[in-house]
Design a protein around this motif. Structure first.
Motif, PDB file in Angstrom:
ATOM      1  N   SER A 104       0.756  -1.139   0.154  1.00 21.83           N
ATOM      2  CA  SER A 104       0.040   0.066  -0.153  1.00 21.83           C
ATOM      3  C   SER A 104       0.846   1.216   0.120  1.00 21.83           C
ATOM      4  O   SER A 104       0.526   2.207  -0.617  1.00 21.83           O
ATOM      5  CB  SER A 104      -0.866  -0.054   1.243  1.00 21.83           C
ATOM      6  N   LEU A 105       1.968   1.338   0.720  1.00 21.02           N
ATOM      7  CA  LEU A 105       2.957   2.369   0.783  1.00 21.02           C
ATOM      8  C   LEU A 105       3.710   2.401  -0.449  1.00 21.02           C
ATOM      9  O   LEU A 105       3.606   3.730  -0.996  1.00 21.02           O
ATOM     10  CB  LEU A 105       3.737   2.435   2.107  1.00 21.02           C
ATOM     11  N   ALA A 106       4.025   1.388  -1.091  1.00 23.01           N
ATOM     12  CA  ALA A 106       4.771   1.559  -2.303  1.00 23.01           C
ATOM     13  C   ALA A 106       3.859   2.013  -3.489  1.00 23.01           C
ATOM     14  O   ALA A 106       4.330   2.875  -4.218  1.00 23.01           O
ATOM     15  CB  ALA A 106       5.256   0.307  -2.482  1.00 23.01           C
ATOM     16  N   ARG A 107       2.520   1.478  -3.492  1.00 26.95           N
ATOM     17  CA  ARG A 107       1.710   2.245  -4.379  1.00 26.95           C
ATOM     18  C   ARG A 107       1.469   3.678  -4.468  1.00 26.95           C
ATOM     19  O   ARG A 107       1.543   4.522  -5.282  1.00 26.95           O
ATOM     20  CB  ARG A 107       0.259   1.237  -4.401  1.00 26.95           C
ATOM     21  N   TYR A 108       1.348   4.021  -2.907  1.00 29.61           N
ATOM     22  CA  TYR A 108       0.926   5.451  -2.905  1.00 29.61           C
ATOM     23  C   TYR A 108       2.406   6.466  -3.160  1.00 29.61           C
ATOM     24  O   TYR A 108       2.284   7.452  -3.844  1.00 29.61           O
ATOM     25  CB  TYR A 108       0.926   5.774  -1.248  1.00 29.61           C
ATOM     26  N   LEU A 109       3.471   5.863  -3.031  1.00 33.25           N
ATOM     27  CA  LEU A 109       4.950   6.555  -3.486  1.00 33.25           C
ATOM     28  C   LEU A 109       5.082   6.265  -5.051  1.00 33.25           C
ATOM     29  O   LEU A 109       5.919   6.871  -5.466  1.00 33.25           O
ATOM     30  CB  LEU A 109       6.040   5.766  -2.601  1.00 33.25           C
ATOM     31  N   LYS A 110       4.087   5.306  -5.633  1.00 34.27           N
ATOM     32  CA  LYS A 110       4.430   5.120  -6.998  1.00 34.27           C
ATOM     33  C   LYS A 110       5.791   4.369  -7.052  1.00 34.27           C
ATOM     34  O   LYS A 110       6.466   4.370  -8.164  1.00 34.27           O
ATOM     35  CB  LYS A 110       4.393   6.362  -7.856  1.00 34.27           C
ATOM     36  N   ASN A 111       6.122   3.345  -6.359  1.00 34.00           N
ATOM     37  CA  ASN A 111       7.352   2.706  -6.332  1.00 34.00           C
ATOM     38  C   ASN A 111       7.226   1.640  -7.526  1.00 34.00           C
ATOM     39  O   ASN A 111       6.019   1.232  -7.730  1.00 34.00           O
ATOM     40  CB  ASN A 111       7.711   1.814  -4.945  1.00 34.00           C
TER      41      ASN A 111
END
Length: 426
Positions: A313-320
């Motif tokens: 979820s965090l990675a998606r938000y950061l567009k990783n």
């Protein structure tokens, strides 16, 4: 690493100027004094040390985080892009090279891979506004690093190694620490001779991976050799902290390593004593790759129901990039106490089939809100930075002012991406 994000149009000139000015002001001055003592740090890991991993490591208690090694020529000439969520990306030819977020700056160490003093300096100056320290990789044994004379090959070209460190120390601001990460040489005396030369370059800390260049990570680290190095560095009288790397599994395990690398010697007849308290800090690699909550005081979070959904979820938000996020989550090993190893295996089977974040969401029925997780991390780090401010001496207004700015300015994200070309020469 691959392309990171699509861009929308630039904001109006006035709004763009304000955003650039805020980020510049928060980045151009030291954020807090970097402490290498009494800590547990995230090690530099090329694929597993990207932005989401570093932020979660900090959330769970890491005191400092090393970014993955970035080769000097890769970062030189990059374009610095600030997006609407404050993520700062360094891109070249449409490819993401490295990314960061201002909230991690007080705890972020940037690691350079280099075998050229001039290129090393250019690389450091390219990112200097977004990091709190610069580290030279002198220990990576992998061919992509050693084939060009970088990494562990620097151990066998000490003149070049020390020239790079001296050049970095001379070229970048004095408040930015320069450090080195080495491996053991096969001969103990040769290691001490090299350590002495490195310390004399003006470094602020030394990390020792307790394996030689030819040892694999499955072989037990030679932690027993580190006590002599710590004692030797202390006797040099430069006040340089020594950080242990190799087989440390948690913050608690770090206390064991500290005890193992220290010693007390007494000479009762002359009422003389010598006390070595062991390494100053520990650096965690493989255990963090398997579970980032190893920095917390307490049991590990389970990978299936807590850690993996949080990470994605965090990675998606950061567009990783999805490929990198998928790799990092695939390394997690702690099963759920309810579903056990079978549940973790089923989860990873779904992960393996997913082609992107949306695809995976549909497989598992949704993941937490990444913005909520990011806001929680921001709150944790703001409070930690504020606590660090209280420990600063009154005579350090530059540190105090900058830390306050870092802690408060990144509250409301900008509305549009901003692009700023980095002034550097390829």
């Amino acid at each position: 690493m691959g392309s990171r994000r699509s861009r929308s149009g630039s904001p109006p000139p006035a709004k763009r100027f304000r955003l650039e000015q805020e980020v510049s002001e928060a980045s151009d001055t030291p954020s807090k004094r970097v402490s290498y003592r009494n800590g547990a740090f995230l090690a530099p890991m090329v694929r597993s040390g990207t932005l989401p991993s570093r932020l979660l490591a900090l959330k769970y208690g890491a005191d400092l985080v090393w970014g993955p090694e970035v080769v000097d020529r890769a970062i030189i000439g990059c374009e610095r892009v600030i997006d609407g969520d404050w993520v700062i990306s360094y891109e070249k030819n449409g490819r993401l090279i490295w990314s960061t977020h201002p909230i991690e700056k007080p705890y972020l160490v940037y690691q350079i891979g280099s075998a050229n003093p001039q290129f090393a300096v250019q690389a450091a100056l390219t990112v200097i506004h977004d990091v709190s320290a610069v580290d030279l990789n002198c220990g990576c044994p992998k061919p992509f690093s050693t084939h060009a004379g970088m990494g562990a090959n620097l151990l066998y070209t000490p003149d070049l190694l020390c020239e790079i460190l001296s050049s970095l120390r001379s070229a970048i601001p004095s408040y930015i620490p320069v450090t080195a990460k080495i491996r053991l040489l096969p001969d103990a005396n040769d290691t001490l001779k090299l350590v002495e030369r490195i310390v004399k370059t003006g470094i602020s800390a030394l990390t020792v991976h307790c394996r030689t260049k030819d040892m694999r990570k499955t072989e037990e680290a030679h932690v027993h050799r580190l006590g002599a190095i710590v004692d030797f560095v202390n006797q040099l009288g430069e006040g340089i902290p020594v950080i242990e790397n190799g087989d440390c599994t948690s913050r608690e395990d770090g206390s064991r390593i500290k005890e193992r690398t220290g010693r007390v010697e007494w000479a009762v007849v002359f009422i003389w004593s010598h006390i070595s308290l062991g390494v100053d800090s520990v650096m965690i690699a493989t255990a963090a790759e398997r579970n980032l909550s190893c920095f917390a005081n307490g049991p590990l979070l389970d990978a299936e129901t807590v850690l993996s959904p949080t990470y994605l979820s965090l990675a998606r938000y950061l567009k990783n990039p999805w490929g990198n996020s998928k790799h990092c989550v695939s390394q997690f090993t702690s099963p759920s106490p309810v579903n056990g190893r079978a549940g973790l295996k089923a989860f990873k089977d779904k992960l393996g089939k997913a082609k992107g974040y949306l695809d995976f969401d549909e497989e598992i029925g949704g993941t937490p809100d990444g913005k909520v997780i990011m806001d929680e991390i921001k709150d944790i780090l703001r409070r930690r930075t504020a606590t660090a401010l209280e420990a600063l001496e009154p005579c350090e207004p530059a540190f105090t002012e900058a830390s306050a700015r870092i802690a408060s300015v990144f509250v409301t994200p900008p509305q549009s991406p901003v692009t700023a070309a980095v002034q550097s020469t390829a």
